[in-house]
Write an enzyme that holds these catalytic residues in place. Structure first.
Site, PDB file in Angstrom:
ATOM      1  CG  ASP A  81      38.526  34.892  30.974  1.00 55.28           C
ATOM      2  OD1 ASP A  81      37.381  34.716  30.521  1.00 55.28           O
ATOM      3  OD2 ASP A  81      38.811  34.758  32.174  1.00 55.28           O
ATOM      4  CB  ALA A 197      44.305  38.414  35.498  1.00 55.90           C
TER       5      ALA A 197
END
EC number: 2.7.1.23
Length: 299
Positions: A81, A197
């Site tokens: 990511d 996140a």
């Protein structure tokens, strides 16, 4: 010719030797295998400049990000990511769609497993895919009335206390309206993409990316009634550092600005969006279920 995409850029991990010699060799082998697959599907392949330097792969044109933006109609990202965040911010202004092949760990936005890329990617190259647009944040640090640092973020803007110092005191406004003064270890402003996140680990909610919202998440607040709040992404957030030593502002954890008392971090929605392509039938719920290990052992 099978592919509806003519010029495809390969973008991989930038750091040469990251993870050791074996990892570097594995990265290069994956890139070369995918490049050969794309050529067999009828695509012209180019390698992003930093990717070529880090991997040592040769035999293909090498393009910088600006050239990819003007010459390529697809970016294929091989990594995790973090790799996707970095290139997504830089290519957003060009509108180039991105497909992510996961060579990292979680892979919330690089969602095609490396060991299955041929089966999944082949129909996508023929035009069988879903498009998913993600908003960016545009942020700047204002000091004495002028912008001294600016950056874009796809995940989050984070104001943090210093590593060895106590709490920071922050004054938070939305669209010029005072919201709160917070004493905490910091404050996260996260997009729906960033809700999985740092925001998630700090107790923030999961946000479906179709929602035009942000979430403000305090980090270890002094007052327990300071809770995450979801707000429209159409406004402007201002965060002023009132007190606290060695504080900093992070943008996707990939760029950093040191802060002084009185600095104001202004955050608003960017004019640009990142375009992700997913396999037909993809849903955000599938991603959450797989990556967060929900209902393991269930149907």
């Amino acid at each position: 010719m099978n592919s509806v995409f003519h010029q495809v850029a390969l973008i991989g991990k930038y750091h040469a030797g990251a993870g050791g010699t074996a990892a570097a060799a594995s990265n290069r082998a994956a890139l070369e295998d995918i490049a050969q697959f794309l050529v067999a599907e009828g695509c012209d392949v180019a390698i992003e400049h930093d990717t070529a330097s880090a991997s040592g792969i040769v035999g293909y044109p090498v393009l910088d990000v600006a050239a990819i933006g003007t010459q390529c109609d697809l970016g294929l990202v091989i990594g995790g990511d973090g790799t996707m965040l970095g290139i997504g911010r830089r290519l957003a202004r060009h509108g180039v769609p991105l497909i992510g092949i996961n060579q990292g760990r979680l892979g919330f936005i690089t969602d095609i497993p490396l060991d299955r890329y041929r089966q999944v990617l082949a129909p996508m190259l023929r035009g069988e895919h879903e498009e998913d647009r993600r908003s960016l944040m545009q942020a700047c640090v204002m000091r004495d009335g002028r912008c001294v640092f600016k950056a874009q973020a796809m995940n989050d803007v984070v104001v943090n206390r210093g590593a060895t110092s106590g709490m920071v005191e922050l004054r938070v406004e939305v669209d010029g309206h005072f919201v709160a003064s917070q004493r905490a270890d910091g404050l996260i402003v996260a997009t729906p993409t960033g809700s999985t996140a740092y925001s998630l680990s700090a107790g923030g909610p999961l946000l479906h990316p179709a929602n035009p919202v942000w979430v403000l998440v305090p980090i270890a607040p002094h007052t327990l009634s300071n809770r995450p709040i979801v707000i429209p992404d159409s406004g402007e957030i201002a965060i002023e550092l009132v007190a606290g030593r060695d504080a900093s502002a992070n943008f996707d954890m990939q760029s950093l600005a040191s802060l002084l008392h009185g600095d104001r971090i202004l955050v608003k929605r960017s004019d640009h969006q990142v375009r992700f392509l997913h396999p037909i039938g993809w849903t955000y719920y599938d991603t959450l279920r797989k990556k967060l290990h929900w209902n393991e052992g269930g149907s």
